[in-house]
Design a protein around this motif. Structure first.
Motif, PDB file in Angstrom:
ATOM      1  N   GLY A  37       0.845  -1.234   0.049  1.00  0.00           N
ATOM      2  CA  GLY A  37      -0.064   0.107   0.008  1.00  0.00           C
ATOM      3  C   GLY A  37       0.941   1.092   0.024  1.00  0.00           C
ATOM      4  O   GLY A  37       1.671   1.516  -0.798  1.00  0.00           O
ATOM      5  N   SER A  38       0.724   2.098   0.846  1.00  0.00           N
ATOM      6  CA  SER A  38       1.474   3.228   1.118  1.00  0.00           C
ATOM      7  C   SER A  38       2.647   3.156   2.260  1.00  0.00           C
ATOM      8  O   SER A  38       3.392   4.329   2.421  1.00  0.00           O
ATOM      9  CB  SER A  38       0.526   4.578   1.342  1.00  0.00           C
ATOM     10  OG  SER A  38       0.041   4.086   2.827  1.00  0.00           O
ATOM     11  N   ARG A  39       2.781   1.779   2.666  1.00  0.00           N
ATOM     12  CA  ARG A  39       4.035   1.437   3.674  1.00  0.00           C
ATOM     13  C   ARG A  39       4.955   1.010   3.208  1.00  0.00           C
ATOM     14  O   ARG A  39       5.184  -0.174   2.583  1.00  0.00           O
ATOM     15  CB  ARG A  39       3.309   0.817   4.876  1.00  0.00           C
ATOM     16  CG  ARG A  39       4.161   0.635   5.965  1.00  0.00           C
ATOM     17  CD  ARG A  39       3.373  -0.106   7.141  1.00  0.00           C
ATOM     18  NE  ARG A  39       3.055  -1.629   6.697  1.00  0.00           N
ATOM     19  CZ  ARG A  39       3.668  -2.531   6.795  1.00  0.00           C
ATOM     20  NH1 ARG A  39       4.951  -2.422   7.695  1.00  0.00           N
ATOM     21  NH2 ARG A  39       3.201  -3.616   6.368  1.00  0.00           N
ATOM     22  N   ARG A  40       6.318   1.518   3.440  1.00  0.00           N
ATOM     23  CA  ARG A  40       7.645   0.933   2.649  1.00  0.00           C
ATOM     24  C   ARG A  40       7.919  -0.328   3.862  1.00  0.00           C
ATOM     25  O   ARG A  40       7.966  -0.229   4.774  1.00  0.00           O
ATOM     26  CB  ARG A  40       8.718   1.749   2.850  1.00  0.00           C
ATOM     27  CG  ARG A  40       9.942   1.182   2.256  1.00  0.00           C
ATOM     28  CD  ARG A  40      11.073   2.108   2.032  1.00  0.00           C
ATOM     29  NE  ARG A  40      11.197   3.337   2.429  1.00  0.00           N
ATOM     30  CZ  ARG A  40      12.276   3.872   2.543  1.00  0.00           C
ATOM     31  NH1 ARG A  40      13.163   3.756   1.699  1.00  0.00           N
ATOM     32  NH2 ARG A  40      12.301   5.154   3.003  1.00  0.00           N
ATOM     33  N   VAL A  41       7.963  -1.512   3.137  1.00  0.00           N
ATOM     34  CA  VAL A  41       8.058  -2.757   3.992  1.00  0.00           C
ATOM     35  C   VAL A  41       9.689  -3.424   3.459  1.00  0.00           C
ATOM     36  O   VAL A  41       9.999  -4.182   4.301  1.00  0.00           O
ATOM     37  CB  VAL A  41       7.232  -3.716   3.681  1.00  0.00           C
ATOM     38  CG1 VAL A  41       5.782  -3.232   3.946  1.00  0.00           C
ATOM     39  CG2 VAL A  41       7.073  -4.098   2.184  1.00  0.00           C
ATOM     40  N   MET A  42      10.175  -2.991   2.607  1.00  0.00           N
ATOM     41  CA  MET A  42      11.507  -3.397   2.281  1.00  0.00           C
ATOM     42  C   MET A  42      12.306  -2.476   1.316  1.00  0.00           C
ATOM     43  O   MET A  42      11.670  -2.007   0.574  1.00  0.00           O
ATOM     44  CB  MET A  42      11.438  -4.907   1.371  1.00  0.00           C
ATOM     45  CG  MET A  42      12.745  -5.753   1.136  1.00  0.00           C
ATOM     46  SD  MET A  42      12.315  -7.141   0.037  1.00  0.00           S
ATOM     47  CE  MET A  42      11.413  -8.176   1.287  1.00  0.00           C
ATOM     48  N   SER A  43      13.569  -2.471   1.518  1.00  0.00           N
ATOM     49  CA  SER A  43      14.731  -1.872   0.797  1.00  0.00           C
ATOM     50  C   SER A  43      15.635  -2.686   0.424  1.00  0.00           C
ATOM     51  O   SER A  43      16.516  -3.412   1.162  1.00  0.00           O
ATOM     52  CB  SER A  43      15.334  -0.482   1.605  1.00  0.00           C
ATOM     53  OG  SER A  43      14.172   0.453   1.829  1.00  0.00           O
ATOM     54  N   ILE A  44      16.247  -2.667  -0.881  1.00  0.00           N
ATOM     55  CA  ILE A  44      16.974  -3.754  -1.405  1.00  0.00           C
ATOM     56  C   ILE A  44      18.219  -2.406  -1.984  1.00  0.00           C
ATOM     57  O   ILE A  44      18.089  -1.986  -2.916  1.00  0.00           O
ATOM     58  CB  ILE A  44      16.329  -4.344  -2.844  1.00  0.00           C
ATOM     59  CG1 ILE A  44      15.110  -4.881  -2.289  1.00  0.00           C
ATOM     60  CG2 ILE A  44      17.408  -5.374  -3.245  1.00  0.00           C
ATOM     61  CD1 ILE A  44      14.098  -5.476  -3.350  1.00  0.00           C
ATOM     62  N   PRO A  45      19.392  -2.666  -1.294  1.00  0.00           N
ATOM     63  CA  PRO A  45      20.463  -1.762  -1.727  1.00  0.00           C
ATOM     64  C   PRO A  45      21.023  -2.120  -2.994  1.00  0.00           C
ATOM     65  O   PRO A  45      20.730  -3.301  -3.569  1.00  0.00           O
ATOM     66  CB  PRO A  45      21.540  -2.038  -0.545  1.00  0.00           C
ATOM     67  CG  PRO A  45      21.139  -3.451  -0.024  1.00  0.00           C
ATOM     68  CD  PRO A  45      19.482  -3.518  -0.131  1.00  0.00           C
ATOM     69  N   SER A  46      21.584  -1.149  -3.765  1.00  0.00           N
ATOM     70  CA  SER A  46      22.062  -1.540  -4.946  1.00  0.00           C
ATOM     71  C   SER A  46      23.306  -2.312  -4.743  1.00  0.00           C
ATOM     72  O   SER A  46      24.135  -2.307  -4.030  1.00  0.00           O
ATOM     73  CB  SER A  46      22.535  -0.169  -5.727  1.00  0.00           C
ATOM     74  OG  SER A  46      23.108  -0.464  -6.954  1.00  0.00           O
TER      75      SER A  46
END
Length: 135
Positions: A37-46
């Motif tokens: 939805g509008s909530r960030r749940v995961m960040s995948i670094p480069s």
């Protein structure tokens, strides 16, 4: 979500984001943020950049609103920076790379899908990942 750093001989640390048996490796030049939805749940670094080389050819100039804008024809060719497939690893790449003739049919390539934008319209993440179907 588990982030692990993996080092092999003469190789920079690799950061994979794991969930279940699958791992995601981001080959875009920026982090990829996944949303529920509008909530960030995961960040995948480069982890490096995979790209298609361009073969541009100048085509002329167009005038747009009084500004002279160069026009080019280009083709995307050789793929650079894309590792061989690995079991249970999905590689997050740009839609341009995923659509290059050289990689069509690779089932390990995914692109950000269902993009999330801020109030200014800038892409800040995606709600999912997609595989491009061969045409």
């Amino acid at each position: 979500m588990v982030a692990t750093a993996i080092r092999t001989r003469a190789e920079a640390p690799r950061v994979d984001v794991a969930f279940g048996a699958w791992r995601l490796r981001n080959l875009c030049p920026h982090p990829v943020h996944l949303y529920d939805g509008s909530r960030r749940v995961m960040s995948i670094p480069s982890h490096g950049v995979a790209r298609c080389e361009e073969s541009p050819a100048p085509k002329g100039i167009v005038s747009v609103g009084g500004v002279q804008v160069p026009m080019w024809d280009t083709d995307f060719g050789r793929v650079v920076g894309l590792p061989d497939p690995e079991p249970w690893v999905l590689l997050v790449v740009s839609p341009v790379l995923a659509s290059c003739r050289a990689v069509l049919g690779r089932s390990d390539l995914v692109v950000p899908f269902d993009l999330v934008r801020n109030d200014e319209g800038t892409v800040i993440g995606a709600r999912g990942l997609a595989r491009l179907r061969p045409v």
